[in-house]
Scaffold this motif. Structure first.
Motif, PDB file in Angstrom:
ATOM      1  N   MET A   3       0.818  -1.223   0.000  1.00 23.52           N
ATOM      2  CA  MET A   3       0.000   0.000   0.000  1.00 23.52           C
ATOM      3  C   MET A   3       0.853   1.276   0.000  1.00 23.52           C
ATOM      4  SD  MET A   3      -1.419   0.268   3.927  1.00 23.52           S
ATOM      5  CE  MET A   3      -2.212  -1.334   3.885  1.00 23.52           C
ATOM      6  N   SER A   4       2.139   1.153   0.329  1.00 22.29           N
ATOM      7  CA  SER A   4       3.010   2.328   0.376  1.00 22.29           C
ATOM      8  C   SER A   4       3.705   2.604  -0.957  1.00 22.29           C
ATOM      9  CB  SER A   4       4.072   2.142   1.466  1.00 22.29           C
ATOM     10  OG  SER A   4       4.972   1.086   1.117  1.00 22.29           O
ATOM     11  N   LEU A   5       3.455   1.767  -1.980  1.00 17.09           N
ATOM     12  CA  LEU A   5       4.174   1.887  -3.244  1.00 17.09           C
ATOM     13  C   LEU A   5       3.497   2.874  -4.192  1.00 17.09           C
ATOM     14  CD1 LEU A   5       4.930  -1.879  -4.015  1.00 17.09           C
ATOM     15  CD2 LEU A   5       6.315  -0.245  -2.726  1.00 17.09           C
ATOM     16  N   SER A   6       4.296   3.396  -5.136  1.00 19.19           N
ATOM     17  CA  SER A   6       3.765   4.238  -6.209  1.00 19.19           C
ATOM     18  C   SER A   6       3.120   3.344  -7.261  1.00 19.19           C
ATOM     19  CB  SER A   6       4.893   5.047  -6.843  1.00 19.19           C
ATOM     20  OG  SER A   6       5.748   4.196  -7.599  1.00 19.19           O
ATOM     21  N   PRO A   7       2.304   3.910  -8.174  1.00 19.06           N
ATOM     22  CA  PRO A   7       1.699   3.085  -9.234  1.00 19.06           C
ATOM     23  C   PRO A   7       2.727   2.320 -10.063  1.00 19.06           C
ATOM     24  CG  PRO A   7       0.597   5.207  -9.128  1.00 19.06           C
ATOM     25  CD  PRO A   7       1.766   5.278  -8.184  1.00 19.06           C
ATOM     26  N   ALA A   8       3.848   2.966 -10.394  1.00 21.42           N
ATOM     27  CA  ALA A   8       4.875   2.286 -11.183  1.00 21.42           C
ATOM     28  C   ALA A   8       5.484   1.119 -10.403  1.00 21.42           C
ATOM     29  CB  ALA A   8       5.964   3.267 -11.596  1.00 21.42           C
ATOM     30  N   GLU A   9       5.688   1.307  -9.107  1.00 22.11           N
ATOM     31  CA  GLU A   9       6.260   0.239  -8.285  1.00 22.11           C
ATOM     32  C   GLU A   9       5.275  -0.929  -8.151  1.00 22.11           C
ATOM     33  OE1 GLU A   9       9.210   3.015  -5.522  1.00 22.11           O
ATOM     34  OE2 GLU A   9       7.141   2.634  -4.891  1.00 22.11           O
ATOM     35  N   HIS A  10       3.982  -0.627  -8.085  1.00 18.59           N
ATOM     36  CA  HIS A  10       2.981  -1.699  -8.098  1.00 18.59           C
ATOM     37  C   HIS A  10       3.156  -2.577  -9.342  1.00 18.59           C
ATOM     38  CE1 HIS A  10       0.659   0.457  -4.988  1.00 18.59           C
ATOM     39  NE2 HIS A  10       0.060  -0.698  -4.803  1.00 18.59           N
ATOM     40  N   GLN A  11       3.289  -1.915 -10.496  1.00 20.59           N
ATOM     41  CA  GLN A  11       3.414  -2.646 -11.746  1.00 20.59           C
ATOM     42  C   GLN A  11       4.696  -3.466 -11.777  1.00 20.59           C
ATOM     43  OE1 GLN A  11       0.958  -2.378 -14.606  1.00 20.59           O
ATOM     44  NE2 GLN A  11       2.029  -4.332 -14.651  1.00 20.59           N
ATOM     45  N   LEU A  12       5.783  -2.916 -11.277  1.00 21.93           N
ATOM     46  CA  LEU A  12       7.062  -3.621 -11.274  1.00 21.93           C
ATOM     47  C   LEU A  12       7.038  -4.833 -10.346  1.00 21.93           C
ATOM     48  CD1 LEU A  12       9.428  -0.518 -11.347  1.00 21.93           C
ATOM     49  CD2 LEU A  12       9.168  -2.226 -13.151  1.00 21.93           C
ATOM     50  N   VAL A  13       6.341  -4.726  -9.230  1.00 24.74           N
ATOM     51  CA  VAL A  13       6.217  -5.869  -8.324  1.00 24.74           C
ATOM     52  C   VAL A  13       5.431  -6.997  -9.005  1.00 24.74           C
ATOM     53  CG1 VAL A  13       5.210  -6.676  -6.148  1.00 24.74           C
ATOM     54  CG2 VAL A  13       6.476  -4.529  -6.209  1.00 24.74           C
ATOM     55  N   GLU A  14       4.385  -6.626  -9.773  1.00 27.54           N
ATOM     56  CA  GLU A  14       3.637  -7.636 -10.537  1.00 27.54           C
ATOM     57  C   GLU A  14       4.575  -8.371 -11.508  1.00 27.54           C
ATOM     58  OE1 GLU A  14       0.553  -8.744 -10.644  1.00 27.54           O
ATOM     59  OE2 GLU A  14      -0.811  -7.247  -9.812  1.00 27.54           O
ATOM     60  N   ILE A  15       5.439  -7.600 -12.174  1.00 28.55           N
ATOM     61  CA  ILE A  15       6.369  -8.210 -13.128  1.00 28.55           C
ATOM     62  C   ILE A  15       7.386  -9.089 -12.401  1.00 28.55           C
ATOM     63  CG2 ILE A  15       8.161  -7.726 -14.848  1.00 28.55           C
ATOM     64  CD1 ILE A  15       6.633  -5.142 -15.517  1.00 28.55           C
ATOM     65  N   ALA A  16       7.881  -8.600 -11.257  1.00 25.14           N
ATOM     66  CA  ALA A  16       8.848  -9.382 -10.482  1.00 25.14           C
ATOM     67  C   ALA A  16       8.252 -10.721 -10.057  1.00 25.14           C
ATOM     68  CB  ALA A  16       9.297  -8.581  -9.248  1.00 25.14           C
TER      69      ALA A  16
END
Length: 414
Positions: A59-72
């Protein structure tokens, strides 16, 4: 093969590591091995250039970081093929660049990538070939290095793209909205402008410049620190949401999925929510009246849905956005504040939304249009204002709204 879908599936209240291993946590004797899980999570994120703590809450991540975590997460399975469905559709340009770099890292490891996007500049950066689909069929596969963008767009739409300049202005002399010395610290310092009847006014600015905060201040969602809002010459004092709606102001939020629609409700209920009394008899909703009222909006805005009560969450992003706009058309709002109305929609839907804005302006509506995609503003707007450092710095008027000059004005001093 692994897929990252357009709609993110992370659990906000769990950590990055827990999300990456969701449903397949490493265990020993029935006990989750948190240290091993966090170590693997850190390694997966490092492959994408992410320097985040595996114990950090999503919940503390930016929108771009959300997307990168999905990719990871999909990289943990050591796939040979990764499919990314519109991974940057909800991101501003600066954030999208982080995702693009991650995609390049994946490809450099020998993993094949199918990248689904409507953003041609991204396709040109990362792809060798592009396959164009339309109406469920593959139309053609082209060499990205040799293909002309206009030709690709023609293949996507099945016709020539829309006009590349805004239609003639239909703005009138009457001022319908005045914003005077509005402050909303720390984002807005002293913002003043006027909006005329039938005008489409663009607000440009970098991510975080305060564009959303400005629209929310006008609608009363956020309380002003200072300044005044005038509607039709009337000083509304400290605006609040209900009062602004009664004065004919409608607002479409930036986050369509979480704030603009109720996915499980039908197109009808989402569209008519601003005035259910108009489709009621003796306080009871009339199915026939709801169907007729919704059908009128669907026809006017070219909303594609099987039925008027089709759940809005099953529609494409473009049709969902048209439902959100249709809600305020149904409410007869005279002033529309549109925050990123084309975010996450395809080329054809964008053109339709542009046409809707221009038609509403021709019908006498006044529109404030906020967009992160600078190239959109010359296509639609009569004027464009640049929001930078908490104030409006420059003004551009059609037909002399140049996207390069707009971008330069947005980034000046950064």
């Amino acid at each position: 093969m692994r897929v990252v879908y357009q709609e993110l599936s992370l659990v906000p209240g769990m950590t990055l590591a827990e999300n990456l291993f969701l449903g397949r946590w490493p265990k020993q004797n029935g006990i989750i091995q948190y240290k091993a899980m966090e170590a693997e999570a850190a390694e997966a994120m490092a492959r994408l250039g992410l320097s985040l703590s595996p114990s950090q809450l999503v919940m503390s991540l930016s929108p771009a970081e959300h997307q990168l975590v999905e990719i990871a997460r999909v990289l943990l399975g050591k796939p040979r093929l990764v499919i990314l469905d519109e991974p940057t559709s909800s991101l501003a340009s600066a954030e999208a660049e982080k995702v693009m770099n991650a995609v390049k890292n994946i490809a450099s490891e020998g993993i094949a990538v199918i990248y689904v996007s409507h953003r041609m500049n991204e396709i040109r950066q990362i792809a060798q070939t592009a396959t164009i689909m339309r109406d469920g069929r593959i139309i053609e596969t082209v060499d990205v290095r040799k293909a002309d963008t206009k030709e690709i767009v023609r293949l996507m739409l099945g016709s020539e793209s829309a006009a590349t300049q805004a239609p003639a202005s239909v703005a009138r002399d009457k001022t319908v909205l005045e914003v005077k010395n509005v402050s909303l610290l720390p984002k807005l310092k002293s913002v003043s402008f006027a909006l005329r009847q039938g005008e489409v006014l663009g607000i440009a600015g970098l991510l975080g410049a305060g564009r959303t905060e400005l629209l929310q201040a006008i609608t009363g969602i956020r309380s002003l620190d200072n300044g005044e809002i005038h509607v039709d010459g009337l000083n509304v004092g400290a605006p609040h949401y209900r009062k602004m709606l009664d004065l004919g102001v409608g607002y479409t939020p930036e986050n369509r999925k979480d704030e603009g629609i109720v996915p499980l409700l039908g197109v009808d209920e989402n569209t008519l929510a601003t005035n259910f009394s108009a489709v009621s008899r003796l306080g009871v909703l009339s199915a026939r009246m709801m169907m007729d009222a919704t059908r009128q909006i669907m026809e006017r805005l070219h909303i594609k849905a099987a039925q008027t009560n089709t759940p809005v969450g099953t529609l494409s992003g473009g049709n969902q956005q048209k439902v959100v706009i249709g809600r305020w058309v149904y409410a007869n709002s005279r002033i529309l504040l549109l925050d990123e109305p084309t975010r996450g929609v395809d080329v054809e839907a964008k053109g339709q939304i542009y046409a809707i804005m221009r038609q509403l302006a021709a019908d006498g509506c006044s529109i404030i249009f906020v967009s992160s995609e600078i190239e959109e503003l010359p296509l639609v707007c009569d004027r464009a204002l640049v929001l930078r450092d908490g104030v409006l710095n420059e003004e551009f008027k059609a037909p002399n709204i140049d996207q390069d000059a707009l971008m330069a004005a947005c980034i000046a001093g950064h």
